[in-house]
Each structure stands twice: as C-alpha cells, then as structure tokens.
Design an enzyme around this catalytic site. Structure first.
Site, mmCIF file in Angstrom:
data_model
loop_
_atom_site.group_PDB
_atom_site.id
_atom_site.type_symbol
_atom_site.label_atom_id
_atom_site.label_comp_id
_atom_site.label_asym_id
_atom_site.label_seq_id
_atom_site.Cartn_x
_atom_site.Cartn_y
_atom_site.Cartn_z
ATOM 1 N N ASP A 1 -1.708 10.881 3.021
ATOM 2 C CA ASP A 1 -1.126 9.744 2.310
ATOM 3 C C ASP A 1 -1.734 8.456 2.867
ATOM 4 O O ASP A 1 -1.685 8.208 4.078
ATOM 5 C CB ASP A 1 0.389 9.730 2.494
ATOM 6 C CG ASP A 1 1.046 8.713 1.581
ATOM 7 O OD1 ASP A 1 1.269 9.052 0.408
ATOM 8 O OD2 ASP A 1 1.316 7.591 2.044
ATOM 9 N N ASN B 1 -2.909 -3.255 -4.326
ATOM 10 C CA ASN B 1 -2.353 -3.492 -5.662
ATOM 11 C C ASN B 1 -1.643 -4.837 -5.730
ATOM 12 O O ASN B 1 -1.744 -5.565 -6.734
ATOM 13 C CB ASN B 1 -1.382 -2.376 -6.031
ATOM 14 C CG ASN B 1 -2.100 -1.092 -6.436
ATOM 15 O OD1 ASN B 1 -3.234 -1.128 -6.903
ATOM 16 N ND2 ASN B 1 -1.438 0.036 -6.254
ATOM 17 N N HIS C 1 -4.000 -3.388 -10.119
ATOM 18 C CA HIS C 1 -4.235 -1.943 -10.173
ATOM 19 C C HIS C 1 -5.712 -1.583 -10.338
ATOM 20 O O HIS C 1 -6.139 -0.502 -9.912
ATOM 21 C CB HIS C 1 -3.414 -1.323 -11.297
ATOM 22 C CG HIS C 1 -1.940 -1.314 -11.011
ATOM 23 N ND1 HIS C 1 -1.366 -0.463 -10.098
ATOM 24 C CD2 HIS C 1 -0.922 -2.085 -11.507
ATOM 25 C CE1 HIS C 1 -0.064 -0.675 -10.038
ATOM 26 N NE2 HIS C 1 0.231 -1.666 -10.882
ATOM 27 N N ASP D 1 -7.442 1.150 -8.096
ATOM 28 C CA ASP D 1 -8.165 2.327 -8.576
ATOM 29 C C ASP D 1 -9.516 2.477 -7.882
ATOM 30 O O ASP D 1 -9.947 3.579 -7.554
ATOM 31 C CB ASP D 1 -8.368 2.236 -10.094
ATOM 32 C CG ASP D 1 -7.072 2.412 -10.863
ATOM 33 O OD1 ASP D 1 -6.072 2.855 -10.255
ATOM 34 O OD2 ASP D 1 -7.059 2.100 -12.070
ATOM 35 N N ASP E 1 -1.188 7.581 -4.204
ATOM 36 C CA ASP E 1 -2.202 7.445 -3.157
ATOM 37 C C ASP E 1 -2.141 8.644 -2.194
ATOM 38 O O ASP E 1 -2.453 8.519 -1.016
ATOM 39 C CB ASP E 1 -2.017 6.135 -2.395
ATOM 40 C CG ASP E 1 -0.628 6.028 -1.761
ATOM 41 O OD1 ASP E 1 0.235 6.885 -2.061
ATOM 42 O OD2 ASP E 1 -0.403 5.095 -0.970
#
Length: 383
Positions: free
Chosen positions: A258, A266, A271, A275, A301
């Site tokens: 994680d 973000n 976003h 990405d 994520d």
C-alpha cells in the site's frame, strides 16, 4: 399465342413481335430474306392477351423453282419456362455473390487428386501477393502458421476421411510477412461412385475480430490504468499457486503493498497526476519481482504480489526490501516532487491460512500493522 391458328393467318409479322425487340427482329429476318440461315435465334413475341412468350427460332430462306427467295421457313420453340428458370438462377447466384461480398467471404475449391486450390476471386487480401487464383494446396499449407498447422491438418484430414464438413480458425503468415487470422468452412463432395474428390468452402479474414476479442479478454482480466492483472485475474493466479503448493509441498507468499502519502499527490495536483504516479509505481514494483510471480493492482493505491513455489522465507524479505528501495526516489509530476514510500504486509500459505482468500486477508492485516508501526516498512502476519 393464346388464340386459334386461324386467327394468326394473314397477320403482319411485326404485329406479333414485342416492341423492345421489333427493330432487331426485322433486321434478322432481312438477313434471312437476303439468303442467310439463322439458328437458335432468341426473341420475344406477344400473346393475344398481351403477355410475352420467349421463342427460339431456326429459319432458312424459302426459294421457288428458280431459286428466288420468296420468304422463309423454319421452327419456333417456346423457351419461356427455360428463360424464367435461367433468370431465377442468375438472380439467386447474384444474391449469393452479394451475400458473399457483404460477408467479406472468399470462395474456394480444392481438388485433392491434383492438389489444385482454386480461389473464386483474388486471394491477395487474405494471403498477400500470390501467383494467382490457382495455387497448389501444398504451397498454401506452407503459409499456415507453424503453431496452427497440426490442428489445421487434423481438421481437413478428418473431413476427407469422414466425407463431411470442417471448420477452422487458424493463422497464416502472409507473403507480405504479416500474420493474419482466417476462418474457413469447407464441405467435401463425392462423385457418382461415392469417392470423395473435392472440397469447397469459404474463407474470411477475422484478424480484426481476433484483435477485438483479445483486447476484450485483456480488459476483463487487467487493470486499465496500469495494465497489471486485476482482482479477477489475481484470484485465479492465487488459487493456482495454492493448488500447486499443495501438490509440490511448497509455500506461497502474498504481499500487500500500500503506497504511503499517495493522497498528497491527488490533493495537490488532481487525479490525472495521481494516475501518473500509480503507473510509475507499478513499473518500479514490477522490476522487483520475478516473471513467475504475479503483480496485480488490488484497487486504489494498493498492489498485491503473489510469490508461488516459495522455499525460503527470506525470499519474501528480499523482495519486500527491493520494493521499498525502488519506491524511495522521488516521483516527479508536473514539475513537482513527491516522496512516496510503501507499507507491506506479508502472509504465507500454509503457515498463516489454509486457502488463498485467507492468506490475502492476513497479508492485508499485516500491511495495516506495518502502517501503524511507522510506514515505509514490512511486517509478516502474526509477528
């Protein structure tokens, strides 16, 4: 003509001729009266009720005792039914041709004894540049993809032996070097003695369809953002890894990775930037695992690594440390840098759980433990 013979006597010849052919008929009979004989001349006359009758004429000049041409004599045969049948047959053939063209099919005939393969039209769009519409079938076999050739041969051989139909989807290496997918459907024909001698069929280029099917399969099992296996494929790979571990008496490791501090990307840049970081993180993590391992995006994520056929627990530690080092360098997005580490949870089969679902769940719990203990580290389940 739809009337008694007496009603025809004394009528002008041109009265019986259909208007659309009258000029041509008069020219033909002028040739007869000039001394020429005519055979199987096709024309159309009018019946008394106005309907048409198609006729085939044989006519020769009629001469008197002095050999002077005084008229003509001959026979007329009613071919209306034959003309209608021919027209219907032509219409059916034309409809079939249009259907074949609309479906982008190419018709072919294969004479087994002579090895002759005849194409109904130029096969270049299917197989690239060729010598023409007639080629030896043995030459065609050479362009069938080596990986598909045995399966292709098995299908056509069975059709010859069983005097039946065969269907095939296979690849060919075209003469221009491109690989194309073809779909062929054929049926054998037998002569009067029952000997199978010919196969006829159609072939269609299905390269684009295969590409779309492959793309659909990829999208069904892969994450669209990173191209990594998605949860669906991860579940299947994990299930297979546990099954093999049971057979070989080995272990399976599952690592949940994680990303730490990902939310700041973000929040700062949106976003789209997030990405880009996810794609870069996936690329870095992929460089830390073996080809036999599975790296999947589990959502958001979070990534999952499945290490099958594990022999030493230390192998997990090596991989985890490589991932942490790979994520240490700053991520650069839109001129800004972000430091993003990872918290990694590790669980083992069969020590921690008896199935893949349990191992994954325990690895997730270990990952949360790693976050609580300071992030950017790894923890084994239950330790």
């Amino acid at each position: 003509y739809g009337c008694p013979p007496g009603e025809m006597l004394g009528r002008e010849f041109r009265e019986a001729v259909a208007q659309e052919v009258s000029e041509r008929d008069l020219a033909v009979f002028a040739r007869i009266l000039a001394g020429e004989s005519i055979f199987d001349y096709q024309t159309r006359h009018l019946r008394r009720d106005g309907s048409h009758v198609d006729l085939s004429f044989n006519a020769i000049p009629l001469r008197d005792a002095k050999e002077t041409i005084v008229g003509a004599t001959g026979t007329a045969r009613d071919v209306t039914a034959e003309k209608a049948a021919a027209a219907a047959q032509y219409e059916n053939v034309e409809k079939l041709r249009l259907a074949v063209d609309a479906a982008d099919l190419t018709y072919w005939e294969w004479e087994r004894k002579t090895d002759r393969l005849h194409w109904g039209r130029d096969p270049s769009p299917l197989v690239g540049a060729t010598a023409g519409r007639d080629t030896p079938w043995s030459e065609y076999l050479e362009i069938v993809h080596p990986e598909d050739r045995e399966r292709y041969l098995a299908a056509v051989t069975a059709a010859w032996q069983q005097a039946g139909a065969c269907s095939n989807e296979y690849r060919v290496i075209r003469h221009d070097g491109q690989v194309a997918w073809l779909s062929s459907h054929g049926k054998t024909l037998a002569d009067a003695s029952g000997q199978v001698y010919r196969m006829i069929g159609v072939t269609q280029d299905i390269t684009e369809r295969k590409r779309q099917e492959e793309e659909a399969r990829f999208l069904a099992y892969h994450d669209t953002l990173t191209g990594l296996p998605n949860r669906r494929l991860l579940d299947d790979r994990l299930r297979q890894a546990v099954y093999l571990a049971q057979r070989r008496d080995t272990r399976v490791a599952v690592m949940v990775v994680d990303l730490d501090r990902f939310k700041q990307v973000n929040d700062a840049l949106g976003h789209r930037a997030g990405d880009a970081v996810l794609r870069e993180a996936a690329h870095r993590i992929a460089g830390c695992v073996r080809k036999a391992d599975t790296l999947a995006r589990h959502g958001g994520d979070e990534f999952v690594v499945v290490i099958p056929d594990l022999h030493l627990e230390g192998e997990c530690q090596v991989v985890a440390e490589k991932i942490l080092r790979a994520l240490e360098p700053a991520f650069r997005v839109d001129g800004r840098e972000f430091s993003i580490g990872a918290s990694i949870g590790i669980s083992l089969y069969p020590a921690d759980a008896g199935d893949g679902e349990g191992v994954l769940r325990n690895a997730d719990a270990a990952m949360y433990s790693a976050k609580q203990l300071g992030r950017n580290n790894y923890r084994f389940y239950g330790r």
